[in-house]
Enzyme design. Structure first.
Site, PDB file in Angstrom:
ATOM      1  N   ASN A 195      -3.669   8.990   4.997  1.00  0.00           N
ATOM      2  CA  ASN A 195      -2.494   8.292   5.525  1.00  0.00           C
ATOM      3  C   ASN A 195      -2.437   8.219   7.040  1.00  0.00           C
ATOM      4  OD1 ASN A 195      -1.674   8.171   2.830  1.00  0.00           O
ATOM      5  ND2 ASN A 195      -0.415  10.012   3.002  1.00  0.00           N
ATOM      6  N   HIS A 220      -6.451  -5.705  -2.717  1.00  0.00           N
ATOM      7  CA  HIS A 220      -7.289  -5.870  -1.535  1.00  0.00           C
ATOM      8  C   HIS A 220      -7.629  -7.336  -1.273  1.00  0.00           C
ATOM      9  CE1 HIS A 220      -8.904  -1.449  -1.505  1.00  0.00           C
ATOM     10  NE2 HIS A 220      -7.607  -1.550  -1.278  1.00  0.00           N
ATOM     11  N   ARG A 274       0.821  -1.214   0.000  1.00  0.00           N
ATOM     12  CA  ARG A 274       0.000   0.000   0.000  1.00  0.00           C
ATOM     13  C   ARG A 274       0.854   1.263   0.000  1.00  0.00           C
ATOM     14  NH1 ARG A 274      -3.721   2.092   4.653  1.00  0.00           N
ATOM     15  NH2 ARG A 274      -5.202   3.398   3.526  1.00  0.00           N
TER      16      ARG A 274
END
Length: 348
Positions: free
Chosen positions: A121, A213, A89
Site C-alpha cells: 500500500n 487492470h 483498487r
C-alpha cells in the site's frame, strides 16, 4: 436500466468518457443502473442493524447516499482521470485484509499501525481524500449513518455493479496482515490462486477481478524486475513480447525511474473493456501476475483469459459477480464494529 440497452460495464464512463453506464445482472431480480433504490418492498427494512448485506441498506436511513457519491466522484475524476482505477483498487486492498471493514482507511494510532504503511500500500494507494470528502458530505446529510466500509463499496459500486451494503467499520488496522494477504505483483499462477482461495475466491474470480487492470497505471518498481532480471540472471521475462519489452525499457531504465508509470492496458487505457485480456494473449501484460494468467502453465486460467478476450459480455458478467463476491468477504454486520464519524480514526 432496461435490459434491452447495451450490456456494458464501462468504469465511470458517465464521468470520464461520457459513455453509457450499465451494470451486469449479478443478482437476478435487482433493478440495475442509477435507479438503485426501489424501496424495502423487495425484502429490505428501515432498520440498519442487519445481519446480512443488501443493495438497499440505506434506502430509508440515507436515501441521498448514492447521489452524494456520484457528485463527489464526478468532480474527482474530472480533476484526475486516474482516480477511477485508484478508488476501485481501494476496495480490493480493504477486502483482502480481514474482510471489507474499512480498516485500510485508519491512520496510525497509539493502538495500531496503519495498513497504509504496509508494503503493498505504501506510496501506491491513493484516493483517500476522495473518501474523506464523501464521508464529510454524508455526515452533513445523514450523521453517523453510512459506514466508511460501505463508502468504499459505494465508490466501487458506482464504478461497476450494484454491490450489497450493510458493512460496519473495524476498530483496528492490521498492517502486518496487509503485508501477507494482499498478493504482490510477483506471484506465480499457483500462488496467485492460493492467495485468492484464502479469501474464498476461485480461479474465475481471480481472472475476472484482474480485469480491473483494463484501466489504471503501475509504477516501474512494480514491473522493472521483469525487464532486466526476472530470475536473477540478468535476463528479461521470456513471456514478455519483445517490442513491448523494448517500449517498457524506454519508460523504465535499469537504473532510476522507479516512480515512472505505464498504463496497465496501453491500448485502451481509458476504457473499461476486455482489451486487457487480448494484450495478455500477445505477451503484453504489464505486471508479472497479469501475464501469469496466461503464461503460468495453468490451463483453466489460460482458457478463462481466452474466453474473456473473445467475449466482452462474458467478462462483464463474471466481473460483476466476482465484485459482489469479493465485497462480501467477512463483513462486520449488525452491532459488530462501528460507524466511524471520521474514516481515518475510530470513534471516541
Amino acid at each position: 436500466m432496461m435490459a434491452s440497452m447495451k450490456h456494458n460495464l464501462v468504469l465511470f464512463a458517465l464521468f470520464t468518457l461520457l459513455s453509457t453506464f450499465v451494470v451486469s445482472q449479478a443478482n437476478p431480480g435487482y433493478n440495475y443502473g442509477f435507479d438503485w433504490g426501489g424501496g424495502w418492498g423487495r425484502g429490505g427494512s428501515n432498520n440498519n442493524n442487519y445481519n446480512s448485506l443488501t443493495p438497499y441498506f440505506y434506502d430509508y436511513s440515507c436515501p441521498q447516499a448514492n447521489d452524494v457519491v456520484i457528485s463527489v466522484l464526478e468532480k474527482a475524476i474530472a480533476q484526475d482521470r486516474r482516480m477511477a482505477a485508484s478508488l476501485l483498487r481501494l476496495h480490493f486492498h480493504d477486502c483482502f485484509v480481514k474482510g471489507c471493514d474499512a480498516s485500510l482507511l485508519l491512520d496510525d494510532s497509539d493502538n495500531f499501525v496503519s495498513e497504509k504503511s504496509a508494503k503493498p500500500n505504501a506510496n501506491s494507494l491513493r484516493g483517500f481524500s476522495v473518501i474523506d470528502e464523501v464521508k464529510a458530505t454524508l455526515e452533513e446529510v445523514c450523521p453517523e449513518t453510512v459506514s466508511c466500509a460501505d463508502i468504499i463499496a459505494l465508490v466501487a459500486r458506482a464504478a461497476t455493479v450494484l454491490l450489497p451494503l450493510g458493512r460496519r467499520d473495524s476498530k483496528a488496522a492490521y498492517m502486518k496482515l496487509a503485508n501477507t494477504t494482499i498478493p504482490p505483483p510477483t506471484l506465480i499462477a499457483r500462488k496467485l490462486i492460493a492467495s485468492f482461495k484464502q479469501q474464498g475466491l476461485d480461479e474465475v474470480d481471480l481472472v475476472a477481478l484482474s480485469g480491473s487492470h483494463t484501466i489504471g497505471v503501475a509504477r516501474c518498481t512494480s514491473f522493472k524486475k521483469r525487464l532486466y532480471s526476472q530470475n536473477g540472471k540478468s535476463q528479461p521475462d521470456v513471456s514478455l513480447e519483445k517490442a513491448y519489452l523494448n517500449e517498457l525499457k524506454s519508460v523504465c531504465p535499469s537504473s532510476g525511474g522507479d516512480n515512472s508509470i505505464s498504463p496497465l492496458d496501453y491500448a485502451t487505457p481509458k476504457s473499461f473493456d476486455n482489451t486487457y485480456y487480448k494484450l495478455i494473449l500477445g505477451g503484453r501484460g504489464l505486471l508479472f501476475t497479469d501475464q501469469q494468467l496466461y503464461s503460468g502453465n495453468h490451463p483453466k486460467l489460460s482458457q478463462l483469459v481466452k474466453s474473456f478476450a473473445e467475449d466482452e459480455k462474458l467478462f462483464f458478467d463474471h466481473f460483476a459477480k466476482s465484485m459482489v463476491k469479493m465485497g462480501s468477504i467477512s463483513p462486520l454486520l449488525g452491532t459488530n464494529g462501528e460507524v466511524r464519524k471520521n474514516c481515518r480514526r475510530v470513534n471516541n
